[in-house]
Scaffold this active site. Structure first.
Site, PDB file in Angstrom:
ATOM      1  N   ASN A 119      66.501 107.859  49.095  1.00  0.00           N
ATOM      2  CA  ASN A 119      66.204 108.617  47.877  1.00  0.00           C
ATOM      3  C   ASN A 119      67.534 109.010  47.229  1.00  0.00           C
ATOM      4  O   ASN A 119      68.237 109.879  47.743  1.00  0.00           O
ATOM      5  CB  ASN A 119      65.377 109.851  48.275  1.00  0.00           C
ATOM      6  N   LYS A 134      68.012 110.432  44.449  1.00  0.00           N
ATOM      7  CA  LYS A 134      67.885 111.672  43.648  1.00  0.00           C
ATOM      8  C   LYS A 134      68.559 111.498  42.285  1.00  0.00           C
ATOM      9  O   LYS A 134      68.586 110.402  41.747  1.00  0.00           O
ATOM     10  CB  LYS A 134      68.431 112.864  44.433  1.00  0.00           C
ATOM     11  N   HIS A 140      57.977 115.243  46.419  1.00  0.00           N
ATOM     12  CA  HIS A 140      59.239 115.606  47.076  1.00  0.00           C
ATOM     13  C   HIS A 140      59.430 117.125  46.993  1.00  0.00           C
ATOM     14  O   HIS A 140      59.068 117.746  45.992  1.00  0.00           O
ATOM     15  CB  HIS A 140      60.418 114.882  46.434  1.00  0.00           C
ATOM     16  N   GLU A 149      61.849 118.932  46.321  1.00  0.00           N
ATOM     17  CA  GLU A 149      62.573 119.438  45.136  1.00  0.00           C
ATOM     18  C   GLU A 149      61.628 119.548  43.939  1.00  0.00           C
ATOM     19  O   GLU A 149      61.748 120.454  43.119  1.00  0.00           O
ATOM     20  CB  GLU A 149      63.782 118.531  44.858  1.00  0.00           C
ATOM     21  N   GLU A 184      59.178 116.132  55.550  1.00  0.00           N
ATOM     22  CA  GLU A 184      60.537 116.565  55.245  1.00  0.00           C
ATOM     23  C   GLU A 184      60.602 118.090  55.237  1.00  0.00           C
ATOM     24  O   GLU A 184      60.297 118.729  54.213  1.00  0.00           O
ATOM     25  CB  GLU A 184      60.965 116.047  53.873  1.00  0.00           C
ATOM     26  N   GLY A 199      69.215 118.188  52.820  1.00  0.00           N
ATOM     27  CA  GLY A 199      70.517 118.405  52.196  1.00  0.00           C
ATOM     28  C   GLY A 199      71.329 119.522  52.828  1.00  0.00           C
ATOM     29  O   GLY A 199      72.334 119.963  52.281  1.00  0.00           O
ATOM     30  N   SER A 210      68.421 115.466  56.323  1.00  0.00           N
ATOM     31  CA  SER A 210      69.726 115.336  56.974  1.00  0.00           C
ATOM     32  C   SER A 210      69.797 114.212  58.017  1.00  0.00           C
ATOM     33  O   SER A 210      70.482 114.328  59.035  1.00  0.00           O
ATOM     34  CB  SER A 210      70.164 116.667  57.571  1.00  0.00           C
TER      35      SER A 210
HETATM   36  P1  PGA Z   1      68.846 114.562  52.811  1.00  0.00           P
HETATM   37  O1  PGA Z   1      67.596 114.451  51.805  1.00  0.00           O
HETATM   38  O2  PGA Z   1      68.825 113.323  53.671  1.00  0.00           O
HETATM   39  O3  PGA Z   1      70.057 114.635  51.930  1.00  0.00           O
HETATM   40  O4  PGA Z   1      68.637 115.785  53.631  1.00  0.00           O
HETATM   41  C1  PGA Z   1      66.371 113.932  52.235  1.00  0.00           C
HETATM   42  C2  PGA Z   1      65.395 113.891  51.097  1.00  0.00           C
HETATM   43  O5  PGA Z   1      65.420 114.794  50.256  1.00  0.00           O
HETATM   44  O6  PGA Z   1      64.562 112.967  50.997  1.00  0.00           O
END
Ligand code: PGA
Length: 255
Positions: free
Chosen positions: A10, A12, A96, A98, A167, A173, A213
């Site tokens: 992803n 983003k 997601h 976010e 997730e 992140g 992560s």
């Molecule tokens: P990350 O994000 O690997 O940077 O933690 C995962 C995601 O948001 O799908």
């Protein structure tokens, strides 16, 4: 029937023409294991979808990161499922964290998006997961079940083109990865939920990815867990180590 390992990247809201082109070159040059044992998908921002789709090696599929909840029209700034299909994009990430937390997309809205995207022929990577507060309150499974329930109410028994991504919000992140045991515990509960609320067949066939992560350093141990069927990767998907994460499919096969 064995579930094929799945690795999604992803990207983003990252990337310029130059950096996206470089990332495509890196992915094209990397030695990746056979697509017989892993399905790989990357999700660039909408604006870079055509470039990535045209230039990326065909073993890696392309996904959008979102789409509109119904047919396109007077919805300024949105991109419809039909437009993605028209571009030849097979997958879309929906729900997601976010989007759920920053854009305040509700469980029902995400469920409706899943139903509409599936009805137009897109495959869906449906994301769920709890916040730190919810985990500490012991509500992890309750929250994930609520998110899955809203999806089920919208899509019914139609899960064959759905990949679930668990997730935990506290791991996205942050560099705080769930331990393989924590991930396995939740994934097993999610599979149980699918068995009890959809069907035993869907529970057995549906891939449940872990996201939050994931790196080249931690993916192999996570991949060995029986209910971890792959990853959805953010930060590390922008780096050459994404190739190593794809290749962690071998740890799955060996486990
Ligand atoms: P990350 O994000 O690997 O940077 O933690 C995962 C995601 O948001 O799908």
């Amino acid at each position: 029937m064995a579930r094929k390992f799945f690795v999604g990247g992803n990207w983003k809201c990252n990337g310029t023409l130059e950096s996206v082109s470089k990332l495509v070159d890196t992915l094209n040059a990397g030695a990746i294991v056979s697509t017989d044992i892993v399905e790989v998908v990357v999700a660039p921002p909408f604006i870079h979808l055509p470039l990535v789709k045209d230039r990326l090696r065909k073993e890696i599929q392309v996904s959008a990161q979102n789409c509109w909840v119904k047919k396109g029209g007077a919805y300024t700034g949105e991109v419809s499922a039909e437009q993605l299909v028209d571009l030849g994009i097979p997958y879309v990430i929906l729900g997601h964290s976010e989007r759920r937390h920053i854009m305040k997309e509700s469980h029902d809205f995400v469920g409706q998006k899943c139903a509409y995207a599936l009805s137009k022929g897109l495959k869906v990577i449906a994301c769920i997961g709890e916040t730190l507060e919810e985990r500490e309150a012991g509500d992890t499974i309750k929250v994930c079940a609520e998110q899955l329930t809203a999806i089920k109410e919208a899509i019914g028994e139609n899960w064959s083109e759905v990949v679930v991504a668990y997730e935990p919000v506290w791991a996205i992140g942050t560099g705080k990865v769930a331990t393989p045991e924590q991930a396995e515990e939740v994934h097993a509960e999610l599979r149980k939920w699918l068995a009890e609320n959809v069907s035993a067949e869907v529970a057995e066939a549906t891939r449940i990815l872990y996201g939050g992560s994931v790196t080249a350093g931690n993916c192999k141990e996570l991949a060995k867990k029986p209910n971890v069927d792959g990853f959805l990767v953010g930060g590390a998907a922008l780096k050459p180590e994404f190739i190593d994460i794809i290749n962690s499919a071998q740890s799955k096969v060996a486990a």
